[in-house]
Design a protein around this motif. Structure first.
Motif, PDB file in Angstrom:
ATOM      1  N   ALA A 172     -13.450 -15.964 -37.632  1.00  0.00           N
ATOM      2  CA  ALA A 172     -12.581 -15.163 -36.760  1.00  0.00           C
ATOM      3  C   ALA A 172     -11.219 -14.947 -37.413  1.00  0.00           C
ATOM      4  O   ALA A 172     -10.680 -13.831 -37.410  1.00  0.00           O
ATOM      5  CB  ALA A 172     -12.419 -15.861 -35.408  1.00  0.00           C
ATOM      6  N   ALA A 173     -10.670 -16.022 -37.988  1.00  0.00           N
ATOM      7  CA  ALA A 173      -9.367 -15.898 -38.657  1.00  0.00           C
ATOM      8  C   ALA A 173      -9.468 -14.995 -39.880  1.00  0.00           C
ATOM      9  O   ALA A 173      -8.571 -14.188 -40.146  1.00  0.00           O
ATOM     10  CB  ALA A 173      -8.859 -17.282 -39.061  1.00  0.00           C
ATOM     11  N   ALA A 174     -10.576 -15.131 -40.619  1.00  0.00           N
ATOM     12  CA  ALA A 174     -10.768 -14.295 -41.803  1.00  0.00           C
ATOM     13  C   ALA A 174     -10.796 -12.826 -41.431  1.00  0.00           C
ATOM     14  O   ALA A 174     -10.187 -11.983 -42.111  1.00  0.00           O
ATOM     15  CB  ALA A 174     -12.059 -14.687 -42.517  1.00  0.00           C
ATOM     16  N   ARG A 175     -11.481 -12.498 -40.342  1.00  0.00           N
ATOM     17  CA  ARG A 175     -11.567 -11.086 -39.939  1.00  0.00           C
ATOM     18  C   ARG A 175     -10.199 -10.554 -39.538  1.00  0.00           C
ATOM     19  O   ARG A 175      -9.832  -9.429 -39.877  1.00  0.00           O
ATOM     20  CB  ARG A 175     -12.565 -10.916 -38.791  1.00  0.00           C
ATOM     21  CG  ARG A 175     -12.803  -9.445 -38.453  1.00  0.00           C
ATOM     22  CD  ARG A 175     -13.891  -9.243 -37.429  1.00  0.00           C
ATOM     23  NE  ARG A 175     -14.056  -7.836 -37.139  1.00  0.00           N
ATOM     24  CZ  ARG A 175     -14.866  -7.003 -37.797  1.00  0.00           C
ATOM     25  NH1 ARG A 175     -15.572  -7.445 -38.813  1.00  0.00           N
ATOM     26  NH2 ARG A 175     -14.963  -5.732 -37.462  1.00  0.00           N
ATOM     27  N   ARG A 176      -9.403 -11.360 -38.829  1.00  0.00           N
ATOM     28  CA  ARG A 176      -8.063 -10.909 -38.423  1.00  0.00           C
ATOM     29  C   ARG A 176      -7.194 -10.645 -39.654  1.00  0.00           C
ATOM     30  O   ARG A 176      -6.467  -9.643 -39.712  1.00  0.00           O
ATOM     31  CB  ARG A 176      -7.395 -11.965 -37.530  1.00  0.00           C
ATOM     32  CG  ARG A 176      -7.993 -12.063 -36.134  1.00  0.00           C
ATOM     33  CD  ARG A 176      -7.088 -12.853 -35.210  1.00  0.00           C
ATOM     34  NE  ARG A 176      -6.927 -14.244 -35.662  1.00  0.00           N
ATOM     35  CZ  ARG A 176      -7.724 -15.233 -35.308  1.00  0.00           C
ATOM     36  NH1 ARG A 176      -8.760 -15.019 -34.502  1.00  0.00           N
ATOM     37  NH2 ARG A 176      -7.498 -16.467 -35.736  1.00  0.00           N
ATOM     38  N   ILE A 177      -7.286 -11.523 -40.632  1.00  0.00           N
ATOM     39  CA  ILE A 177      -6.498 -11.348 -41.859  1.00  0.00           C
ATOM     40  C   ILE A 177      -6.926 -10.079 -42.592  1.00  0.00           C
ATOM     41  O   ILE A 177      -6.092  -9.291 -43.045  1.00  0.00           O
ATOM     42  CB  ILE A 177      -6.666 -12.584 -42.770  1.00  0.00           C
ATOM     43  CG1 ILE A 177      -5.991 -13.796 -42.137  1.00  0.00           C
ATOM     44  CG2 ILE A 177      -6.083 -12.312 -44.159  1.00  0.00           C
ATOM     45  CD1 ILE A 177      -6.343 -15.114 -42.791  1.00  0.00           C
ATOM     46  N   VAL A 178      -8.231  -9.884 -42.692  1.00  0.00           N
ATOM     47  CA  VAL A 178      -8.745  -8.710 -43.396  1.00  0.00           C
ATOM     48  C   VAL A 178      -8.365  -7.428 -42.650  1.00  0.00           C
ATOM     49  O   VAL A 178      -7.968  -6.431 -43.265  1.00  0.00           O
ATOM     50  CB  VAL A 178     -10.269  -8.803 -43.580  1.00  0.00           C
ATOM     51  CG1 VAL A 178     -10.834  -7.476 -44.070  1.00  0.00           C
ATOM     52  CG2 VAL A 178     -10.606  -9.916 -44.577  1.00  0.00           C
ATOM     53  N   GLU A 179      -8.483  -7.438 -41.332  1.00  0.00           N
ATOM     54  CA  GLU A 179      -8.125  -6.260 -40.544  1.00  0.00           C
ATOM     55  C   GLU A 179      -6.660  -5.882 -40.773  1.00  0.00           C
ATOM     56  O   GLU A 179      -6.331  -4.703 -40.956  1.00  0.00           O
ATOM     57  CB  GLU A 179      -8.380  -6.520 -39.056  1.00  0.00           C
ATOM     58  CG  GLU A 179      -9.855  -6.510 -38.679  1.00  0.00           C
ATOM     59  CD  GLU A 179     -10.079  -6.909 -37.229  1.00  0.00           C
ATOM     60  OE1 GLU A 179      -9.119  -7.428 -36.597  1.00  0.00           O
ATOM     61  OE2 GLU A 179     -11.208  -6.719 -36.727  1.00  0.00           O
ATOM     62  N   ALA A 180      -5.777  -6.885 -40.757  1.00  0.00           N
ATOM     63  CA  ALA A 180      -4.361  -6.610 -40.979  1.00  0.00           C
ATOM     64  C   ALA A 180      -4.122  -6.076 -42.389  1.00  0.00           C
ATOM     65  O   ALA A 180      -3.329  -5.150 -42.597  1.00  0.00           O
ATOM     66  CB  ALA A 180      -3.546  -7.884 -40.755  1.00  0.00           C
ATOM     67  N   PHE A 181      -4.827  -6.647 -43.361  1.00  0.00           N
ATOM     68  CA  PHE A 181      -4.663  -6.223 -44.755  1.00  0.00           C
ATOM     69  C   PHE A 181      -5.146  -4.790 -44.947  1.00  0.00           C
ATOM     70  O   PHE A 181      -4.453  -3.975 -45.568  1.00  0.00           O
ATOM     71  CB  PHE A 181      -5.449  -7.169 -45.662  1.00  0.00           C
ATOM     72  CG  PHE A 181      -5.324  -6.863 -47.127  1.00  0.00           C
ATOM     73  CD1 PHE A 181      -4.224  -7.310 -47.845  1.00  0.00           C
ATOM     74  CD2 PHE A 181      -6.298  -6.138 -47.796  1.00  0.00           C
ATOM     75  CE1 PHE A 181      -4.101  -7.040 -49.201  1.00  0.00           C
ATOM     76  CE2 PHE A 181      -6.186  -5.856 -49.145  1.00  0.00           C
ATOM     77  CZ  PHE A 181      -5.085  -6.310 -49.856  1.00  0.00           C
ATOM     78  N   VAL A 182      -6.306  -4.471 -44.400  1.00  0.00           N
ATOM     79  CA  VAL A 182      -6.857  -3.122 -44.549  1.00  0.00           C
ATOM     80  C   VAL A 182      -5.955  -2.096 -43.846  1.00  0.00           C
ATOM     81  O   VAL A 182      -5.698  -1.011 -44.377  1.00  0.00           O
ATOM     82  CB  VAL A 182      -8.299  -3.051 -44.009  1.00  0.00           C
ATOM     83  CG1 VAL A 182      -8.797  -1.609 -43.935  1.00  0.00           C
ATOM     84  CG2 VAL A 182      -9.236  -3.879 -44.889  1.00  0.00           C
ATOM     85  N   ALA A 183      -5.477  -2.463 -42.652  1.00  0.00           N
ATOM     86  CA  ALA A 183      -4.597  -1.548 -41.925  1.00  0.00           C
ATOM     87  C   ALA A 183      -3.313  -1.281 -42.713  1.00  0.00           C
ATOM     88  O   ALA A 183      -2.856  -0.139 -42.829  1.00  0.00           O
ATOM     89  CB  ALA A 183      -4.263  -2.133 -40.553  1.00  0.00           C
ATOM     90  N   ALA A 184      -2.741  -2.330 -43.276  1.00  0.00           N
ATOM     91  CA  ALA A 184      -1.506  -2.169 -44.047  1.00  0.00           C
ATOM     92  C   ALA A 184      -1.767  -1.401 -45.334  1.00  0.00           C
ATOM     93  O   ALA A 184      -0.975  -0.533 -45.729  1.00  0.00           O
ATOM     94  CB  ALA A 184      -0.909  -3.548 -44.364  1.00  0.00           C
ATOM     95  N   ALA A 185      -2.884  -1.703 -46.005  1.00  0.00           N
ATOM     96  CA  ALA A 185      -3.205  -1.024 -47.266  1.00  0.00           C
ATOM     97  C   ALA A 185      -3.472   0.456 -47.052  1.00  0.00           C
ATOM     98  O   ALA A 185      -3.206   1.277 -47.934  1.00  0.00           O
ATOM     99  CB  ALA A 185      -4.414  -1.686 -47.916  1.00  0.00           C
ATOM    100  N   SER A 186      -3.982   0.804 -45.879  1.00  0.00           N
ATOM    101  CA  SER A 186      -4.323   2.195 -45.587  1.00  0.00           C
ATOM    102  C   SER A 186      -3.165   2.973 -44.969  1.00  0.00           C
ATOM    103  O   SER A 186      -3.263   4.188 -44.795  1.00  0.00           O
ATOM    104  CB  SER A 186      -5.517   2.246 -44.629  1.00  0.00           C
ATOM    105  OG  SER A 186      -6.616   1.516 -45.132  1.00  0.00           O
ATOM    106  N   SER A 187      -2.090   2.260 -44.631  1.00  0.00           N
ATOM    107  CA  SER A 187      -1.002   2.903 -43.880  1.00  0.00           C
ATOM    108  C   SER A 187      -0.133   3.818 -44.725  1.00  0.00           C
ATOM    109  O   SER A 187       0.528   4.708 -44.205  1.00  0.00           O
ATOM    110  CB  SER A 187      -0.102   1.824 -43.250  1.00  0.00           C
ATOM    111  OG  SER A 187       0.628   1.141 -44.260  1.00  0.00           O
ATOM    112  N   GLY A 188      -0.100   3.546 -46.039  1.00  0.00           N
ATOM    113  CA  GLY A 188       0.798   4.308 -46.900  1.00  0.00           C
ATOM    114  C   GLY A 188       2.217   3.777 -46.889  1.00  0.00           C
ATOM    115  O   GLY A 188       3.102   4.329 -47.546  1.00  0.00           O
ATOM    116  N   ARG A 189       2.450   2.682 -46.167  1.00  0.00           N
ATOM    117  CA  ARG A 189       3.783   2.096 -46.072  1.00  0.00           C
ATOM    118  C   ARG A 189       3.801   0.783 -46.850  1.00  0.00           C
ATOM    119  O   ARG A 189       3.239  -0.215 -46.415  1.00  0.00           O
ATOM    120  CB  ARG A 189       4.168   1.863 -44.612  1.00  0.00           C
ATOM    121  CG  ARG A 189       4.247   3.156 -43.786  1.00  0.00           C
ATOM    122  CD  ARG A 189       4.520   2.843 -42.325  1.00  0.00           C
ATOM    123  NE  ARG A 189       5.766   2.091 -42.167  1.00  0.00           N
ATOM    124  CZ  ARG A 189       6.127   1.522 -41.016  1.00  0.00           C
ATOM    125  NH1 ARG A 189       5.335   1.608 -39.954  1.00  0.00           N
ATOM    126  NH2 ARG A 189       7.268   0.851 -40.944  1.00  0.00           N
TER     127      ARG A 189
END
Length: 312
Positions: A172-189
């Motif tokens: 569960a923790a791994a998925r939350r970390i990955v979700e945050a990372f993917v969202a940030a990596a895809s944000s362009g910011r």
């Protein structure tokens, strides 16, 4: 060999493979080593083998050490293009995972750091920390003294501790970390991604499709964030290079949160995140098909959660 003799070896196969993997950092080499041990078992005068498990452990350990010491392997690892082969959570080759030491011994950070140890230090550390052999047993396996085993263990522990993050990550923790990372990596910011990284975060990659002749290293959080954002930005050229539009999944690889890029149920890339103090301290990108074979096999055998991104 009769069925019972084969069965006795097969009962030890996963344990032997996990031992060889920790020693070699390569699933393919570990499988070859175990197969070589099977041939030795087949040719042995088994009437004089009192404890088959101990005999096989000694054979596999010393076969793995022979590989580590070979000129060919030393050349391959010296040119700066070697990385450990990643394994998906649930792969039996990951072996015992009851203790912190056992779990950390298969993280990519520790497998990489073990490259700095001598072959004998690496063997002693793995046998002691991951498989709980006594110094007397290690001495017999490796043909050294008990005091020598203790000294090698002390030196190896001192070096390995530097890479130990002491963090256990559940799914569960791994998925939350990955979700945050993917969202940030895809944000362009860039600042959004840098905020997830430690102040000393670094990265390493084997390049697009794993084609880099030497590993590409990113030595600051800003450089790492810029490289990650560039990598996550899709383009027709990248999709053409990948052979399509991969799906992006959250996973656990070698005990760490990971992002899998899959295409037609085949893993075409993986990024493994190293966590320290709740932040990302390192990113390892692996795309060479030769390093992803077993990961793909295990991915195909296991059920998967829905992708974070259906088509990149």
């Amino acid at each position: 060999m009769d069925t019972a003799t084969v069965a006795r070896f097969e009962a030890s196969r996963n344990r032997l493979a996990s031992l060889a993997y920790r020693l070699l950092g390569s699933a393919a080499d570990a499988e070859d080593t175990v197969q070589d041990a099977f041939l030795r078992w087949q040719a042995a005068d088994r009437e004089y083998v009192e404890v088959p498990e101990a005999w096989l452990t000694k054979i596999v350990t010393n076969l793995a050490l022979d590989r580590l010491r070979s000129a060919k392997v030393r050349r391959e690892r010296a040119v700066g293009a070697w990385m450990p082969e990643p394994l998906l959570d649930g792969d039996p080759m990951l072996g015992p995972a009851d203790t912190v030491e056992q779990r950390e011994s298969v993280t990519l950070a520790v497998l990489t750091l073990m490259e700095r140890l001598s072959p004998i230090e690496r063997a002693v550390y793995v046998l002691r920390e991951a498989f709980s052999y006594s110094h007397a047993e290690i001495a017999e396996i490796l043909g050294i003294t008990e005091s020598g085993s203790q000294q090698h263990t002390h030196r190896a522990r001192r070096r390995i501790t530097a890479a130990s993050n002491g963090t256990d990550i559940d799914h569960a923790a791994a998925r939350r970390i990955v979700e945050a990372f993917v969202a940030a990596a895809s944000s362009g910011r860039t600042e959004q991604l840098v905020a997830l990284l430690t102040d000393d975060a670094t990265g390493v990659s084997d390049g697009a499709l794993g084609l880099a002749k030497t590993l590409i290293r990113y030595t600051t959080p800003e450089r790492l964030a810029a490289a990650v954002q560039t990598g996550f930005k899709p383009s027709p050229a990248k999709r053409n290079l990948a052979g399509g539009s991969p799906s992006i999944h959250a996973a656990v690889v070698n005990g760490s949160p990971a992002i899998l890029f899959t295409l037609d149920d085949r893993v075409v890339g993986v990024s493994i995140l190293e966590i320290r103090g709740g932040k990302i301290a390192g990113v390892r990108g692996i795309a060479a098909p030769a390093r992803l074979g077993r990961l793909t096999e295990q991915w195909q055998r296991q059920g998967h959660n829905s992708p974070l991104i259906e088509a990149w």
